[in-house]
Design a protein around this motif. Structure first.
Motif, mmCIF file in Angstrom:
data_model
loop_
_atom_site.group_PDB
_atom_site.id
_atom_site.type_symbol
_atom_site.label_atom_id
_atom_site.label_comp_id
_atom_site.label_asym_id
_atom_site.label_seq_id
_atom_site.Cartn_x
_atom_site.Cartn_y
_atom_site.Cartn_z
ATOM 1 N N ASP A 39 49.291 -8.344 -24.542
ATOM 2 C CA ASP A 39 47.967 -8.215 -25.175
ATOM 3 C C ASP A 39 47.849 -9.049 -26.445
ATOM 4 O O ASP A 39 46.951 -8.810 -27.260
ATOM 5 C CB ASP A 39 47.704 -6.740 -25.525
ATOM 6 N N PHE A 40 48.706 -10.054 -26.607
ATOM 7 C CA PHE A 40 48.739 -10.821 -27.844
ATOM 8 C C PHE A 40 48.553 -12.314 -27.575
ATOM 9 O O PHE A 40 49.142 -12.869 -26.648
ATOM 10 C CB PHE A 40 50.065 -10.585 -28.580
ATOM 11 N N PHE A 41 47.727 -12.940 -28.420
ATOM 12 C CA PHE A 41 47.453 -14.377 -28.355
ATOM 13 C C PHE A 41 47.933 -14.990 -29.661
ATOM 14 O O PHE A 41 47.519 -14.564 -30.744
ATOM 15 C CB PHE A 41 45.944 -14.601 -28.182
ATOM 16 N N PHE A 42 48.797 -15.977 -29.574
ATOM 17 C CA PHE A 42 49.438 -16.558 -30.743
ATOM 18 C C PHE A 42 48.926 -17.977 -30.980
ATOM 19 O O PHE A 42 48.881 -18.796 -30.057
ATOM 20 C CB PHE A 42 50.955 -16.596 -30.551
ATOM 21 N N CYS A 43 48.551 -18.264 -32.222
ATOM 22 C CA CYS A 43 48.127 -19.606 -32.603
ATOM 23 C C CYS A 43 48.340 -19.749 -34.105
ATOM 24 O O CYS A 43 48.672 -18.782 -34.791
ATOM 25 C CB CYS A 43 46.671 -19.877 -32.221
ATOM 26 N N HIS A 44 48.104 -20.948 -34.632
ATOM 27 C CA HIS A 44 48.375 -21.162 -36.052
ATOM 28 C C HIS A 44 47.319 -20.532 -36.955
ATOM 29 O O HIS A 44 47.646 -19.800 -37.895
ATOM 30 C CB HIS A 44 48.479 -22.658 -36.356
ATOM 31 N N ALA A 45 46.035 -20.819 -36.700
ATOM 32 C CA ALA A 45 44.984 -20.441 -37.658
ATOM 33 C C ALA A 45 44.087 -19.312 -37.178
ATOM 34 O O ALA A 45 43.653 -18.486 -37.977
ATOM 35 C CB ALA A 45 44.120 -21.658 -37.987
ATOM 36 N N GLY A 46 43.766 -19.279 -35.893
ATOM 37 C CA GLY A 46 42.840 -18.278 -35.381
ATOM 38 C C GLY A 46 42.001 -18.845 -34.254
ATOM 39 O O GLY A 46 42.268 -19.937 -33.747
ATOM 40 N N ILE A 47 40.963 -18.109 -33.881
ATOM 41 C CA ILE A 47 40.102 -18.509 -32.771
ATOM 42 C C ILE A 47 38.637 -18.456 -33.214
ATOM 43 O O ILE A 47 38.304 -17.823 -34.221
ATOM 44 C CB ILE A 47 40.303 -17.611 -31.536
ATOM 45 N N ARG A 48 37.801 -19.106 -32.431
ATOM 46 C CA ARG A 48 36.357 -19.042 -32.687
ATOM 47 C C ARG A 48 35.778 -17.879 -31.894
ATOM 48 O O ARG A 48 35.848 -17.857 -30.662
ATOM 49 C CB ARG A 48 35.674 -20.351 -32.300
#
Length: 255
Positions: free
Chosen positions: A166-175
């Motif tokens: 249930d987790f989405f990993f990225c550097h800054a975030g999403i729109r």
């Protein structure tokens, strides 16, 4: 069919897999190595059936040991591909500078001088416009010669996001309002306010860094683990195992 939105308290990792998501390192090899040592110790005294260590980007700039951080991550990935690394805006800014030096770009304005020094190249600007440009030109050429090709290949290879459970990993975030699979890479490494200010839930909990906070920030829809390691001396990580979630911190004050 779209996934239903989820609250942090209800989020779970993949069955039998422990996840460690590490925030922005910015040249602090001491903290990164100590965090890895702590994770290895945890996996030894409390083994997991499977695991992933996810690094959320910004390995270079500002801190003193960018070159050694990149070497450390390359070796970690080679040693075990369950060590995963995502792209940060500073990592791509480094590549941009190597491609086209810009005295007013991200690299020169926000910690690239320290990155260059870690490769043995001084980039401090001389007084005056001409001196500044000439120093940068010479420094850029020296840096091109000093940075190993495998460092460039590594930074170019970094994906912008990854998802587990249930987790989405990225550097800054999403729109907000854009499906996770349709996110713009620029948003994934740069976005701030429109993401931070969004109160609604997302299909997955977004785990990110990029925007420094005094301590890891756990919200209903996201977790920020950028605790300004290069300056604060504190590197933070989110640990997920099934339904259990916790924050792990490593602190080393510079002498």
């Amino acid at each position: 069919m779209a996934e239903p939105d989820i609250h942090f308290l209800d989020a779970r990792g993949p069955d039998g897999m422990r996840l460690y998501a590490i925030g922005d390192v910015h040249g602090r090899l001491d903290l990164l190595a100590a965090m890895h040592q702590r994770i290895e110790s945890e996996l030894e005294w409390k083994p997991a059936r499977d695991w992933r260590v996810i690094h959320l980007g910004d390995y270079v700039d500002r801190g003193p040991d960018s070159k050694d951080v990149v070497d450390f991550l390359i070796e970690a990935r080679k040693r075990d591909p369950r060590n995963l690394m995502l792209a940060g805006n500073h990592d791509l800014g480094f590549l941009d500078f190597l491609d086209t030096p810009d005295p007013d770009g991200l690299f020169m304005r926000y910690g690239g001088v320290q990155t260059a020094l870690s490769y043995g190249v001084p980039l401090a600007a001389d007084a005056g416009w001409f001196g500044r440009m000439e120093t940068m030109r010479r420094g850029h050429q020296a840096l091109l010669e000093a940075v190993p090709q495998h460092h460039i290949d590594f930074l170019r290879s970094l994906p912008f996001s990854i998802s587990f459970g249930d987790f989405f990993f990225c550097h800054a975030g999403i729109r907000p309002g854009v499906a996770l699979e349709d996110q713009n890479p620029q948003d994934l490494i740069w976005i701030r306010d429109v993401f931070h200010d969004h109160a609604g839930l997302f299909p997955k909990i977004v785990v990110h860094g990029h925007t420094p906070v005094p301590e890891a920030e756990v919200m209903a829809n996201r977790v920020n683990v950028d605790t300004l390691a290069w300056q604060s001396g504190m590197l933070s990580a989110l640990v997920v195992e099934d339904a259990d979630k916790r924050i792990l911190t490593m602190t080393i004050r510079e002498a």
